[in-house]
Every structure is written in structure tokens, then in C-alpha cells.
Write a protein that holds these residues in place. Structure first.
Motif, mmCIF file in Angstrom:
data_model
loop_
_atom_site.group_PDB
_atom_site.id
_atom_site.type_symbol
_atom_site.label_atom_id
_atom_site.label_comp_id
_atom_site.label_asym_id
_atom_site.label_seq_id
_atom_site.Cartn_x
_atom_site.Cartn_y
_atom_site.Cartn_z
ATOM 1 N N LYS A 65 -7.724 8.698 -0.510
ATOM 2 C CA LYS A 65 -7.707 9.143 0.889
ATOM 3 C C LYS A 65 -8.818 10.169 1.117
ATOM 4 O O LYS A 65 -9.086 10.995 0.231
ATOM 5 C CB LYS A 65 -6.356 9.764 1.227
ATOM 6 N N VAL A 118 -10.286 -1.041 1.242
ATOM 7 C CA VAL A 118 -8.871 -1.424 1.239
ATOM 8 C C VAL A 118 -8.726 -2.927 1.428
ATOM 9 O O VAL A 118 -7.965 -3.588 0.706
ATOM 10 C CB VAL A 118 -8.098 -0.679 2.345
ATOM 11 N N VAL A 153 -8.861 6.847 3.313
ATOM 12 C CA VAL A 153 -9.170 5.493 2.883
ATOM 13 C C VAL A 153 -10.332 4.921 3.681
ATOM 14 O O VAL A 153 -10.538 5.252 4.848
ATOM 15 C CB VAL A 153 -7.941 4.574 3.014
ATOM 16 N N LEU A 201 0.872 -1.171 0.000
ATOM 17 C CA LEU A 201 0.000 0.000 0.000
ATOM 18 C C LEU A 201 0.907 1.218 0.000
ATOM 19 O O LEU A 201 1.676 1.436 0.945
ATOM 20 C CB LEU A 201 -0.904 0.007 1.239
ATOM 21 N N ASP A 237 1.660 5.364 -0.622
ATOM 22 C CA ASP A 237 1.205 6.751 -0.736
ATOM 23 C C ASP A 237 1.791 7.371 -2.001
ATOM 24 O O ASP A 237 2.993 7.239 -2.266
ATOM 25 C CB ASP A 237 1.666 7.527 0.504
ATOM 26 N N MET A 240 -2.329 4.728 -2.539
ATOM 27 C CA MET A 240 -3.239 5.491 -1.674
ATOM 28 C C MET A 240 -3.021 6.955 -2.019
ATOM 29 O O MET A 240 -1.890 7.449 -1.916
ATOM 30 C CB MET A 240 -2.924 5.249 -0.192
#
Length: 304
Positions: free
Chosen positions: A113, A120, A115, A59, A61, A90
């Protein structure tokens, strides 16, 4: 062990975010769902963690200082050892250009986001399971004497089985084992009657590269099969006479899997697995699972 459904102890997720404390709720939710969560606060830190162990999914960012998520994903996909790991972005950047940038970098999906935990967990479970089954299936092909290459939309090798890497390394030794990207892309995208391209190997054999079609988001599969001089099948298992599905079934038989196990891994009923196995027995000239497994493991014709 059922390889199609990893146990809780096996499921590992790498969470990469420059402010991981803000995602404590996500870490707790993943932990409750049975995942072991590794946390990195930068792309550089994530790459160091990957050198220590390969997770089932990442996961990531998208917007981080320094090396952002897109650059981090490209670095991940450039390493064969963990290029197969699904990357889910994300991001608070939901515009189309950012979503496309994530896919272009090698991501398989994205969540916006802030999230939502159920979303997820659902996406994570699906992508992690699919990636694991696909990886095991590709590696199993090597047992039968074939190699597999996964090519992305830019003609780059996203993943290759060990046998494929050895053959391409030999055929393209002057290019450090890297086939030209435009050549690979043309091979994957063109409609080539008769089965692709043929390369020469140092031992006198030829190597046939056959496109197998799309294998995911902008990715394509190539099957590599060796042939003896003159175009006859290799003295190794003549798997050119087996279908791709029969080859997969034989590979899992060689690994000791039952028909039920193989059915779960390949998404078919045990009855269908048995029908494929009957065809394998007939083509290889054997009568038992043990004999078929021995041939697959040794890579020899019955006469040898």
C-alpha cells in the motif's frame, strides 16, 4: 466453455479491509476490469462470506484490528472448500518478516500500500487463473481412480481431492482421518526410490502414496493409487500404467473436452494432446475417444 480463461461474469474477488471506503478506487478499477467485487470489513465477515460462495481470489489487508490478515488467511486455508483460493496480501508492512509471515500463513503474493492498480490487476489475473486450472486438474484426477493431496511446508493438508479424503479417512480413522503432519512432510521431502509409502485399506486393497514433487510456494503433491491384494493394479482403471499427463488428458476427455480445450487447460498444443491420447488408447486397449471416456467414467477395465 473454455475453462482456462474464465469469463468476466465468472470472475469474483473478495476484498477484505477494515476501511474499505479508502479502497473505492480499487473496487472501481476491478469492476471496470470485469470482476465482481465482494467486500468485507473484517476477517470474521470475510469468513462468513466464504460460507456463501467461493471467489476466484482474495485481496486481504494484513493489518486489521481484531483478527488480522495473517490469522484470517490461516483460517481460510484450514477449510478444504476454499483452501485453494489464492490470497494476495495488501500491506504497508514491507519488511521481510511481514512478507514471510504472509507466505507462512498461506498467501501466494503481496502488494504494498498504497496499491498500484496495474500491479494488482496483473497479479490477480495470474494467480486466479493458475489456481482455477490447478483446482480443475486435481479434481479431474479423481475420475481416473486416483486421488491427489496437496501438502504445505508444515506437513498440513492444504487441499485434497474427494477420493483422497475418503481413502485417508479410512486409513487414518483412529486419527479422525488426519495423517500425522511429520509423516506427510517426510513423505513429501524425502527421496524415496520406488514410490513412497503403502497403507492398508479395509477392503483388502493397499493404497500407494507417491510424491510428485513441488506444486507451489512450499507445497508438494502426493498421488494416491489403490492396488489389489498382492500388489497388482486395481480392477479399476489400471492408471498406474499411465503417466500423470496421460491421466490428466484422459480425465478431460471424460469431461467431454476437445483436444484444443485440453491443450489450453494443460498448456500444450493439440498435436501433443493427440499424441498422449494415442498412448492412452494403446494402454487401455480401446480405439475411440468415447470408449476411453466410458472407461474413465465407469472406472472399469475393458474385460469388465
Amino acid at each position: 466453455m473454455n475453462l482456462s480463461a474464465p469469463s468476466d461474469q465468472e470472475r469474483v474477488v473478495l476484498l477484505v479491509d477494515d476501511m474499505p471506503a479508502s479502497l473505492d478506487f480499487l473496487v472501481q478499477a476491478l469492476d471496470r476490469a470485469g470482476y465482481t467485487v465482494l467486500v468485507a470489513d473484517s476477517g470474521e465477515r470475510a469468513l462468513r462470506l466464504l460460507e456463501l460462495g467461493v471467489p476466484d481470489a482474495i485481496l486481504l489487508d494484513a493489518a486489521m484490528p481484531g483478527m488480522d490478515g495473517f490469522a484470517t488467511c490461516r483460517r481460510i486455508k484450514a477449510v478444504d472448500a476454499y483452501a485453494h483460493v489464492p490470497v494476495i496480501f495488501m500491506t504497508g508492512l514491507a519488511e521481510t518478516e511481514h512478507v514471510l509471515a504472509g507466505f507462512d500463513a498461506g498467501g501466494v503474493d503481496y502488494v504494498v500500500k498504497p496499491v498500484r492498480i496495474p500491479e494488482v490487476l496483473a497479479r490477480l489475473a495470474t494467480h486466479a487463473r493458475n489456481a482455477r486450472i490447478a483446482r480443475l486438474a486435481r479434481e479431474a484426477v479423481d475420475i481416473g481412480g486416483h486421488g491427489v493431496v496437496l501438502v504445505d511446508s508444515h506437513g498440513r493438508i492444504a487441499w485434497q481431492s474427494p477420493q483422497a479424503a475418503r481413502w485417508l479417512g479410512e486409513a487414518f480413522a483412529e486419527q479422525n482421518g488426519h495423517p500425522p503432519a511429520d509423516w506427510l512432510l517426510a513423505l513429501c521431502t524425502a527421496s524415496l526410490p520406488g514410490g513412497g509409502e503403502t497403507l492398508a485399506l479395509r477392503d483388502g486393497r493397499s493404497l500407494n502414496l507417491s510424491p510428485l514433487g513441488p506444486a507451489g510456494l512450499g507445497e508438494s503433491l502426493l498421488l494416491l493409487s489403490p492396488r489389489q491384494p498382492g500388489g497388482s493394479p486395481s480392477g479399476r482403471l489400471a492408471l498406474a500404467t499411465l503417466t500423470r499427463r496421460e491421466t490428466e488428458v484422459l480425465s478431460w476427455i471424460a469431461k467431454g473436452k476437445t483436444n484444443r480445450d485440453i491443450g489450453e487447460i494443460l498448456g500444450m498444443s493439440p498435436r501433443t494432446v493427440n499424441k498422449h491420447l494415442e498412448h492412452v488408447f494403446e494402454k487401455l486397449g480401446v480405439e475411440t475417444r468415447a470408449a476411453a471416456a466410458a472407461l474413465a467414467t465407469r472406472g472399469l477395465d475393458p474385460a469388465e
